[in-house]
Design a protein around this motif. Structure first.
Motif, PDB file in Angstrom:
ATOM      1  N   HIS A 141       0.955  -1.305   0.024  1.00  0.00           N
ATOM      2  CA  HIS A 141      -0.029  -0.021  -0.029  1.00  0.00           C
ATOM      3  C   HIS A 141       0.784   1.314  -0.230  1.00  0.00           C
ATOM      4  CE1 HIS A 141      -3.947   2.040   2.083  1.00  0.00           C
ATOM      5  NE2 HIS A 141      -3.374   2.474   0.854  1.00  0.00           N
ATOM      6  N   ALA A 142       1.021   1.947  -1.001  1.00  0.00           N
ATOM      7  CA  ALA A 142       1.623   2.978  -1.085  1.00  0.00           C
ATOM      8  C   ALA A 142       1.275   4.224  -0.370  1.00  0.00           C
ATOM      9  CB  ALA A 142       1.894   3.426  -2.627  1.00  0.00           C
ATOM     10  N   THR A 143       1.932   5.260   0.069  1.00  0.00           N
ATOM     11  CA  THR A 143       1.835   6.545   0.440  1.00  0.00           C
ATOM     12  C   THR A 143       0.672   7.212  -0.517  1.00  0.00           C
ATOM     13  OG1 THR A 143       2.516   8.377   1.418  1.00  0.00           O
ATOM     14  CG2 THR A 143       4.022   7.817  -0.461  1.00  0.00           C
ATOM     15  N   PRO A 144      -0.434   7.792   0.339  1.00  0.00           N
ATOM     16  CA  PRO A 144      -1.237   8.909  -0.466  1.00  0.00           C
ATOM     17  C   PRO A 144      -0.650  10.187  -0.781  1.00  0.00           C
ATOM     18  CG  PRO A 144      -2.021   8.536   1.575  1.00  0.00           C
ATOM     19  CD  PRO A 144      -0.759   7.671   1.654  1.00  0.00           C
ATOM     20  N   PHE A 145       0.195  10.500   0.162  1.00  0.00           N
ATOM     21  CA  PHE A 145       0.895  11.977   0.035  1.00  0.00           C
ATOM     22  C   PHE A 145       2.625  11.654  -0.311  1.00  0.00           C
ATOM     23  CE2 PHE A 145      -2.183  11.751   3.653  1.00  0.00           C
ATOM     24  CZ  PHE A 145      -3.216  12.367   2.762  1.00  0.00           C
ATOM     25  N   ARG A 147       4.964  12.714  -3.523  1.00  0.00           N
ATOM     26  CA  ARG A 147       5.230  12.293  -4.805  1.00  0.00           C
ATOM     27  C   ARG A 147       6.709  11.633  -4.686  1.00  0.00           C
ATOM     28  NH1 ARG A 147       5.612  15.997  -8.400  1.00  0.00           N
ATOM     29  NH2 ARG A 147       5.759  17.696  -6.869  1.00  0.00           N
ATOM     30  N   TYR A 148       7.735  12.350  -4.122  1.00  0.00           N
ATOM     31  CA  TYR A 148       9.137  12.038  -3.977  1.00  0.00           C
ATOM     32  C   TYR A 148       9.308  10.854  -3.081  1.00  0.00           C
ATOM     33  CZ  TYR A 148       9.294  16.502  -5.929  1.00  0.00           C
ATOM     34  OH  TYR A 148       9.038  17.650  -6.870  1.00  0.00           O
ATOM     35  N   ARG A 149       8.483  10.689  -1.999  1.00  0.00           N
ATOM     36  CA  ARG A 149       8.450   9.219  -1.336  1.00  0.00           C
ATOM     37  C   ARG A 149       7.911   8.364  -1.848  1.00  0.00           C
ATOM     38  NH1 ARG A 149       7.993   8.334   4.918  1.00  0.00           N
ATOM     39  NH2 ARG A 149       7.742   6.145   5.015  1.00  0.00           N
ATOM     40  N   ARG A 150       6.969   8.614  -2.541  1.00  0.00           N
ATOM     41  CA  ARG A 150       6.123   7.464  -3.423  1.00  0.00           C
ATOM     42  C   ARG A 150       7.325   6.930  -4.375  1.00  0.00           C
ATOM     43  NH1 ARG A 150       2.232  10.093  -5.427  1.00  0.00           N
ATOM     44  NH2 ARG A 150       0.929   9.971  -3.677  1.00  0.00           N
ATOM     45  N   ALA A 151       8.055   7.787  -4.914  1.00  0.00           N
ATOM     46  CA  ALA A 151       8.942   7.019  -5.811  1.00  0.00           C
ATOM     47  C   ALA A 151       9.995   6.308  -4.969  1.00  0.00           C
ATOM     48  CB  ALA A 151       9.622   8.145  -6.926  1.00  0.00           C
ATOM     49  N   ASP A 152      10.427   6.748  -4.054  1.00  0.00           N
ATOM     50  CA  ASP A 152      11.489   6.059  -3.066  1.00  0.00           C
ATOM     51  C   ASP A 152      10.939   4.699  -2.637  1.00  0.00           C
ATOM     52  OD1 ASP A 152      13.424   8.164  -3.321  1.00  0.00           O
ATOM     53  OD2 ASP A 152      12.807   9.004  -1.535  1.00  0.00           O
ATOM     54  N   GLU A 153       9.731   4.553  -2.330  1.00  0.00           N
ATOM     55  CA  GLU A 153       9.124   3.656  -1.886  1.00  0.00           C
ATOM     56  C   GLU A 153       8.894   2.447  -3.056  1.00  0.00           C
ATOM     57  OE1 GLU A 153       5.071   4.030   0.041  1.00  0.00           O
ATOM     58  OE2 GLU A 153       5.900   5.193   1.644  1.00  0.00           O
ATOM     59  N   PHE A 154       8.508   3.021  -4.155  1.00  0.00           N
ATOM     60  CA  PHE A 154       8.617   2.110  -5.233  1.00  0.00           C
ATOM     61  C   PHE A 154       9.982   1.576  -5.340  1.00  0.00           C
ATOM     62  CE2 PHE A 154       4.630   3.673  -7.811  1.00  0.00           C
ATOM     63  CZ  PHE A 154       3.869   3.397  -6.508  1.00  0.00           C
ATOM     64  N   GLU A 155      11.102   2.317  -5.312  1.00  0.00           N
ATOM     65  CA  GLU A 155      12.565   1.658  -5.428  1.00  0.00           C
ATOM     66  C   GLU A 155      12.701   0.330  -4.249  1.00  0.00           C
ATOM     67  OE1 GLU A 155      16.179   3.877  -5.286  1.00  0.00           O
ATOM     68  OE2 GLU A 155      15.093   5.509  -6.199  1.00  0.00           O
ATOM     69  N   ARG A 156      11.996   0.511  -3.041  1.00  0.00           N
ATOM     70  CA  ARG A 156      12.183  -0.396  -2.013  1.00  0.00           C
ATOM     71  C   ARG A 156      11.319  -1.703  -2.369  1.00  0.00           C
ATOM     72  NH1 ARG A 156      14.907  -3.034   0.803  1.00  0.00           N
ATOM     73  NH2 ARG A 156      15.404  -1.501   2.527  1.00  0.00           N
ATOM     74  N   VAL A 157      10.058  -1.450  -3.280  1.00  0.00           N
ATOM     75  CA  VAL A 157       9.283  -2.651  -3.629  1.00  0.00           C
ATOM     76  C   VAL A 157      10.125  -3.315  -4.856  1.00  0.00           C
ATOM     77  CG1 VAL A 157       7.150  -3.232  -4.901  1.00  0.00           C
ATOM     78  CG2 VAL A 157       7.224  -1.231  -3.124  1.00  0.00           C
ATOM     79  N   TRP A 176      -1.381   1.328  -5.554  1.00  0.00           N
ATOM     80  CA  TRP A 176      -0.052   1.902  -5.886  1.00  0.00           C
ATOM     81  C   TRP A 176      -0.409   3.564  -5.712  1.00  0.00           C
ATOM     82  CZ3 TRP A 176       4.087  -1.084  -6.369  1.00  0.00           C
ATOM     83  CH2 TRP A 176       3.630  -2.381  -6.540  1.00  0.00           C
ATOM     84  N   ASN A 177      -1.393   4.099  -5.438  1.00  0.00           N
ATOM     85  CA  ASN A 177      -1.675   5.621  -5.505  1.00  0.00           C
ATOM     86  C   ASN A 177      -1.173   6.388  -6.193  1.00  0.00           C
ATOM     87  OD1 ASN A 177      -3.624   6.420  -3.217  1.00  0.00           O
ATOM     88  ND2 ASN A 177      -2.270   5.391  -1.664  1.00  0.00           N
ATOM     89  N   SER A 178      -0.939   5.816  -7.398  1.00  0.00           N
ATOM     90  CA  SER A 178      -0.443   6.606  -8.684  1.00  0.00           C
ATOM     91  C   SER A 178      -0.715   5.842  -9.970  1.00  0.00           C
ATOM     92  CB  SER A 178       1.261   6.857  -8.438  1.00  0.00           C
ATOM     93  OG  SER A 178       1.775   5.629  -8.453  1.00  0.00           O
ATOM     94  N   VAL A 179      -0.481   6.723 -11.150  1.00  0.00           N
ATOM     95  CA  VAL A 179      -0.827   6.361 -12.612  1.00  0.00           C
ATOM     96  C   VAL A 179       0.647   5.405 -12.788  1.00  0.00           C
ATOM     97  CG1 VAL A 179      -1.472   6.763 -14.832  1.00  0.00           C
ATOM     98  CG2 VAL A 179      -2.200   7.875 -12.941  1.00  0.00           C
TER      99      VAL A 179
END
Length: 331
Positions: A141-145, A147-157, A176-179
Motif C-alpha cells: 500500500h503506497a503513500t497517498p502523499f 510524490r518523491y517519497r512514493r518514488a522512493d517506496e517504489f524503489e524499495r518494492v 499504488w496510489n499513482s498512475v
C-alpha cells in the motif's frame, strides 16, 4: 494446464467500525472475495490502531485478529507459521496482508517493511503453488502523499521483488496510489491523408487532463499536488499532468504491470464510490510481476460487479498465471 489466480483488493477501512452499516459492508467484502475464485489474495486497509487503554492488545495483535476474521469469513488461510499471520503492520492504522487457499503451503521468504521504508506497509511470502520452485507473493500500500517519497517506496518494492539475482520469481498486488508508467506498443497506420508511425504509448491515459465525467474540462484543485506535476506560463496560466515518475521506477526496473504486459482492455479501479472522488476515475490498483512470470500470464480482469461497486472504493484486480510456465531457474 492448471492456472493460479492472484487477486489484489483494497478493502476500505476493514474493521474500523462495528456499526450495523459497516458490518453489512464487511459482509459484502467477504462475499466479493469468496466470488473471486482466487488462490492467493493480497489485501490492503486492514485497520487497527493502538488501543487507548494501557495494557490492552497492541496494534499488531489487533490487526492479526482482523486478518484472522477475514480469513475465516472467506475460507482462506493466513498464517505463514503457527500463530504468525502473513501481515505487515504499518506506521499508521492501515495494514496489508496475504491470504491463500487451503492446500497452498508457505515456503519461507516472509518479510515485512514499514517504518522509515514505507509509509503504510509491504509484506512478502514465498508460496508453493505447484511451480518448479516457490513463488514470491506480495501485498503493498503506497503513500497517498509525497510524490518523491512514493518514488522512493517504489524503489524499495522493486528491490524486494527483483533482488538478489537468485530470489524467487514473484507477483505483488497493491494500491499504488499513482498512475502506471508502463507502455504498450501501438502499431502505426496509413490513411489517405496521413501516416502514423509505430510507437510506444502509456497503457494508462492521463486521468487529470481532458474532460471530467460530465464532459466538462477538468478544473484544478489543491489535492492534485499529490498526484500531478504542473507548471505556469508567463501569464500565470497553469498546466498539469499525471506524475508518472514513481511508476517509471517500476517500469524501468523490470517489475511489469500485468494489465499493460497483456495489453488488456483498460478499466478503472477507483472513482466509483458514492461519496465522490476528487481525482476522478483512474486505475491505481495493479498486480506487478518479475520478468520470469510475464510469459506465464494468462488473463487479467477488474471485477466491477454491482456487489464490488458497493463493497469498497477500490475494485479487485485478478491475474491468472500458469505456474508450470515459470522456469525452474534462470537460463
Amino acid at each position: 494446464m492448471t492456472t493460479i489466480r492472484f487477486a489484489s483488493y483494497n478493502l476500505l477501512d476493514y474493521g474500523l467500525s462495528d456499526t450495523a452499516e459497516a458490518t453489512a459492508r464487511y459482509e459484502r467484502v467477504h462475499e466479493v472475495i469468496r466470488n473471486l475464485g482466487a488462490d492467493v489474495v493480497a489485501v490492503q486497509e486492514v485497520i487497527a490502531d493502538d488501543p487507548d487503554d494501557e495494557g490492552g492488545p497492541d496494534k499488531a495483535a489487533l490487526a492479526g485478529k482482523k486478518l484472522a476474521q477475514l480469513a475465516e469469513a472467506t475460507g482462506l488461510e493466513y498464517e505463514h507459521a503457527p500463530g504468525k499471520p502473513a501481515l505487515a503492520v504499518g506506521n499508521h492504522r492501515f495494514h496489508v496482508g496475504l491470504l491463500w487457499k487451503p492446500g497452498i503451503e508457505p515456503a519461507g521468504g516472509f518479510r515485512t517493511y514499514s517504518g522509515t521504508n514505507v509509509w503504510h506497509s509491504l509484506v512478502t511470502l514465498d508460496l508453493d503453488v505447484g511451480a518448479a520452485r516457490p513463488l514470491r507473493h506480495g501485498a503493498f500500500h503506497a503513500t497517498p502523499f509525497g510524490r518523491y517519497r512514493r518514488a522512493d517506496e517504489f524503489e524499495r518494492v522493486l528491490s524486494t521483488m527483483t533482488r538478489p539475482d537468485n530470489r524467487p520469481p514473484g507477483l505483488i498486488g497493491g494500491d499504488w496510489n499513482s498512475v502506471s508508467a508502463d507502455r504498450v506498443f501501438k502499431p502505426g497506420c496509413v490513411s489517405e491523408d496521413d501516416a502514423e508511425p509505430d510507437r510506444w504509448v502509456y497503457y494508462d491515459p492521463d486521468p487529470y487532463t481532458g474532460l471530467d465525467a460530465d464532459r466538462q474540462p477538468r478544473q484544478w484543485h489543491g489535492d492534485l499536488v499529490y498526484q500531478t506535476k504542473w507548471e505556469y506560463n508567463d501569464v500565470g496560466e497553469r498546466r498539469w499532468w499525471a506524475d508518472r515518475e514513481p511508476g517509471e521506477v517500476l517500469y524501468a526496473g523490470g517489475l511489469r504491470d500485468v494489465a499493460a504486459a497483456l495489453n488488456a482492455p483498460w478499466k478503472t479501479t477507483v472513482g466509483h464510490w458514492p461519496t465522490g472522488d476528487p481525482f476522478g476515475a483512474r486505475r491505481i490498483d495493479a498486480v506487478r510481476v518479475t520478468h520470469e512470470v510475464v510469459d506465464a500470464l494468462r488473463d487479467y480482469a477488474v471485477v466491477d460487479s454491482e456487489l464490488a461497486l458497493t463493497a469498497s472504493d477500490h475494485l479487485p484486480v485478478l491475474v491468472d498465471y500458469d505456474p508450470a510456465a515459470i522456469p525452474a531457474q534462470e537460463a
